[in-house]
Scaffold this motif. Structure first.
Motif, short mmCIF file in Angstrom:
data_model
loop_
_atom_site.label_atom_id
_atom_site.label_comp_id
_atom_site.label_asym_id
_atom_site.label_seq_id
_atom_site.Cartn_x
_atom_site.Cartn_y
_atom_site.Cartn_z
N LEU A 90 40.12 52.63 75.27
CA LEU A 90 40.83 53.90 75.46
C LEU A 90 40.26 55.01 74.60
O LEU A 90 40.59 56.19 74.79
CB LEU A 90 42.33 53.72 75.16
CG LEU A 90 43.11 52.84 76.15
CD1 LEU A 90 44.55 52.68 75.68
CD2 LEU A 90 43.07 53.44 77.55
N GLU A 110 38.94 57.62 76.76
CA GLU A 110 39.92 58.58 77.29
C GLU A 110 40.25 59.63 76.24
O GLU A 110 40.33 60.83 76.53
CB GLU A 110 41.22 57.86 77.68
CG GLU A 110 41.26 57.28 79.08
CD GLU A 110 40.70 55.87 79.16
OE1 GLU A 110 39.89 55.48 78.29
OE2 GLU A 110 41.06 55.16 80.13
N LEU A 132 48.84 64.22 82.31
CA LEU A 132 48.39 62.83 82.24
C LEU A 132 49.30 61.92 83.05
O LEU A 132 50.51 62.13 83.12
CB LEU A 132 48.44 62.32 80.79
CG LEU A 132 47.37 62.80 79.82
CD1 LEU A 132 47.61 62.16 78.46
CD2 LEU A 132 45.98 62.45 80.34
N ASN A 168 49.17 57.47 84.65
CA ASN A 168 48.43 56.21 84.63
C ASN A 168 48.74 55.48 85.92
O ASN A 168 49.91 55.32 86.29
CB ASN A 168 48.84 55.39 83.40
CG ASN A 168 47.91 54.21 83.17
OD1 ASN A 168 47.77 53.33 84.02
ND2 ASN A 168 47.25 54.18 82.00
N GLU A 173 49.40 52.30 77.45
CA GLU A 173 48.13 53.03 77.45
C GLU A 173 48.36 54.54 77.27
O GLU A 173 47.67 55.20 76.50
CB GLU A 173 47.36 52.78 78.74
CG GLU A 173 46.79 51.36 78.84
CD GLU A 173 45.96 51.12 80.10
OE1 GLU A 173 45.57 49.95 80.33
OE2 GLU A 173 45.72 52.09 80.87
N LEU A 174 49.35 55.05 78.02
CA LEU A 174 49.66 56.48 77.90
C LEU A 174 50.03 56.83 76.46
O LEU A 174 49.58 57.84 75.92
CB LEU A 174 50.80 56.85 78.84
CG LEU A 174 50.41 57.09 80.30
CD1 LEU A 174 51.66 57.14 81.18
CD2 LEU A 174 49.63 58.40 80.43
N VAL A 230 46.97 56.78 74.15
CA VAL A 230 46.08 57.92 74.41
C VAL A 230 46.71 59.20 73.88
O VAL A 230 46.06 60.01 73.18
CB VAL A 230 45.78 58.03 75.92
CG1 VAL A 230 45.13 59.37 76.25
CG2 VAL A 230 44.87 56.87 76.35
N THR A 257 44.20 55.56 83.38
CA THR A 257 44.52 56.96 83.05
C THR A 257 44.12 57.92 84.19
O THR A 257 43.05 57.76 84.78
CB THR A 257 43.75 57.36 81.77
OG1 THR A 257 44.08 56.43 80.74
CG2 THR A 257 44.12 58.77 81.33
N ILE A 317 43.92 62.18 84.83
CA ILE A 317 43.91 63.43 84.06
C ILE A 317 43.79 64.61 85.02
O ILE A 317 43.01 64.57 85.96
CB ILE A 317 42.69 63.47 83.11
CG1 ILE A 317 42.71 62.27 82.15
CG2 ILE A 317 42.63 64.79 82.34
CD1 ILE A 317 41.38 62.08 81.39
N GLY A 345 39.68 60.47 85.59
CA GLY A 345 40.47 59.29 85.32
C GLY A 345 39.60 58.06 85.17
O GLY A 345 38.36 58.14 85.20
#
Lengths: 455, 455
Positions: B158, B161, B183, B185, B270-271, B274, B303, B305, B321
């Motif tokens: 990550l 990202e 953002l 995911n 993950e979000l 990040v 992700t 974006i 992404g």
């Protein structure tokens, strides 16, 4: 597994190293174009075929890449064009209206005519874009390649020629390529044809004498005879094209030989003015008169310019000249101009042969941070941000892979510095900076490391 | 007189002013790509159609510009394809083997597979090149336009990202464009589809909720019903897609709603990572969770974006992404990566709307020498050479035209300084430097003038 993909023959992929080298060349040329007051333009990759066809001769028309019309392109096409296996030659204009540009000159002429009311004359433009030709690919000849052209139109002044010679000199001075600039003038060629009594044979004469370096005087004479030039005329021509001495001495001999041709004398006068004024301004390169220089004779009307490398045998690396009628074919006659074109691919070959790339121009990423896991990476990313804020190009290895693997990446990418933030460095808020060329390591604060990398 | 020439619809000429503005944008993006360790590559304009076809859906295949084979392209073609007016659909692959690239992603995937043995993984590349689409031209949509892509492949971390978000922030900080970065995911979208009991309807669900900003909740609900989602599922979905509060609060609500979906929880994790890591590094732009953000759902796997301007209504100006399988279609499965693409044309529109171009970025020629005849011009050219040696971009008016005409050129080209060398200045070895903005004139030596222009 699918077949390994490939690219069309005659085209190229450019990876990071080739890109750095090519950009060094393009950026140098672009900077000098701008230094001399040339402004950039870009034209579309595709032009209407009506713009392109008939401008490059029959052979050129065949080498144009033509784009198939969209949708049901056969609708409305005369069925006789499809009968008996089809008539490709006559079908093409019905199913392809657009083509890829073949050079930058015709699109420039089209641009000038189309935007004539918005342009400030004299108009000085440069253009660095790819062109496409469906030529048979071979070593050094590609189907997609860049041209780098600068032209000034709307002025007859020889100051433009003088400036272009200075510009050429400055480009190659910056690239550290030793060159010789060869000069001629179309009016001198016309004068020679007149003086030997064959004014209407100027094309045959120049095509033949253009080969003198390659095939020698006797073969040129034989070819001229074959082309219908009388032996007497050839005898009058010989001393002119084999003149020796300095450029000044040869101009003097030429002036004696062409004294009876007002056109020829005008050409000599122009050459003298251009050579004297340019030399007075100081050139690194040598200027050399070459009466056998013809280059696109049917196009140029005054000064003719050609540049050769002194150290690499590769033919012309830049060329150009003055023309009288760039835009006549688009209905705007009488526009005079002078221009030059840098041969980027050949210049690239010259720089490769002599290894003339400065280190700083081809260094990509300057520092790579290693990665020992989440905590160290977070601290490294803060330091990396400080470095980037100071203008240093850097990256962090994204995974906490084995140290050896991480270091081998920096090696392979020729990244000059590696910054290591392990437990010890973390505790001290510092980093270990490794110089990859010397192997030397130093424990430094971020700002010290920034100074070290910039030094 | 010939008809005034034109260019194909949907294409554009760029004159010096547009070029300066566009180059400012491209140069900014390029510098930041390099600052973050991305290396440039370029691929050919034309690819084999076997590389391009089938990668963009049926509609995309139709929008590819196809290049007619060279020579007698009908030779050997099955005559039935030409019978009865011809069969364009089946004829095309026989007479056109190459096409112009449609985007930079497929050529990049082809590049990675073709050069896999030479590439250092993770491979970080950027690419700024034109692409072509035979779309119906309309305002803001062109048939030739530039894409500016950066991707890193061969790493699941990550950190990639986080770095791309920093990169986006830096580009728009430099351009002075205020943005919001949205953002999402893909795993959160999968989790939502699971939780409402419709995992196989993820595409329908995301296509519908992607429209919530435009058409509102009720219309989205109606559309979902129409797409066969049961009313009960839609009721479970509503609170999720209409969550309010800070990003942290919404992540918290989302975590409660998706607690039963391991995939969804992974997406939330993950979000969080990040967002937290990026904010810890300090961003100018705001980061905003947007669960309705889908963008090319079938392509992205992690992700997602999207960037919008805060001050100009124009849609997404950058997006990207994470994807899992860039190169599978070329026989190299399992290569993960994450990338972003800057929309140069829209960014150009934003900068134009807000007039955000710094003066120094769009100033071309800095000084113009006037021309009063041969003697003055010769002296001026010496001075001009000194100025150029000091890095000042300058020109000399090539003809000794009327003063008014010469000054009007400097005016029209927005050249900030005019250097006048007349009889008096010549006698003193100086020049009169006129500031075109203030009208102020100063008699200066060349080195004083250099300082004044650089100041």
């Amino acid at each position: 597994m699918a077949q390994k993909p490939s690219i069309p023959k005659g085209t190229r992929d450019f990876g990071p190293i080739e890109m750095a080298r090519r950009n060094y060349i393009f950026d140098t040329i672009r900077s000098v174009f701008r230094l001399f007051g040339y402004a950039p333009i870009e034209t579309p990759s595709m032009e209407n075929l009506s713009t392109l066809m008939g401008k490059y001769g029959d052979e050129g028309d065949k080498l144009l890449f033509k784009i198939l019309n969209s949708g049901d392109y056969l609708r409305g096409v005369d069925p006789t064009l499809l009968a008996d296996g089809g008539d490709a030659l006559h079908l093409t204009p019905k199913i392809a209206e657009k083509g890829l540009r073949y050079d930058l000159t015709v699109p420039f002429a089209r641009f000038v005519v189309q935007h004539r009311n918005e342009l400030q004359m004299p108009f000085k433009r440069f253009q660095i874009q790819p062109v496409w030709r469906a030529d048979r690919p071979q070593k050094g000849r590609y189907r997609e390649f860049y041209q780098c052209d600068a032209d000034v139109v709307g002025s007859d002044s020889l100051i433009n020629e003088i400036e272009l010679l200075q510009l050429i000199d400055e480009v190659f001075r910056r690239l550290s390529v030793r060159i010789i600039i060869k000069l001629n003038n179309r009016k001198v060629l016309s004068g020679i044809a007149e003086i030997i009594g064959q004014p209407e044979k100027i094309t045959d004469i120049t095509v033949a004498i253009d080969k003198i370096d390659k095939i020698g005087l006797d073969a040129v004479k034989a070819e001229l005879l074959e082309r219908g030039i009388p032996a007497e005329s050839i005898e009058r021509l010989s001393p002119i094209i084999t003149m020796t001495g300095s450029t000044e001495q040869r101009l003097e001999s030429l002036a004696q030989a062409l004294a009876q041709s007002p056109t020829g004398m005008k050409g000599i006068e122009e050459l003298r003015e251009v050579i004297n004024a340019t030399e007075a301004l100081g050139l690194v390169a040598g200027l050399e008169l070459d009466v056998s220089l013809a280059r696109g004779l049917n196009y140029y009307t005054g000064t003719i310019i050609e540049v050769k490398s002194r150290d690499v045998e590769i033919g012309s690396i830049t060329g150009g000249g003055r023309y009288d009628n760039l835009t006549g074919v688009f209905g705007m006659p009488g526009l005079s101009g002078v221009g030059i074109s840098f041969g980027a691919d050949r210049i690239y070959d010259v720089l490769n042969a002599l290894d003339l790339y400065p280190k700083e121009a081809t260094t990509g990423t300057q520092v790579m941070f290693t990665n020992f896991g989440a905590t160290e990476a977070a601290a490294s990313m803060k330091m990396l941000k400080q470095m980037r804020d100071a203008g240093i190009r850097g990256e962090i290895y994204p995974d906490s892979a084995k140290m050896k693997k991480q270091m081998s990446r920096a090696d392979a990418l020729a990244i000059p510095y590696v910054a290591i933030v392990g437990e010890n460095e973390l505790a001290q808020g510092k980093l270990m900076l490794k110089n990859m060329a010397t192997g030397e390591q130093q424990l430094l604060s971020v700002s010290e490391a920034i100074d070290a990398i910039k030094a």
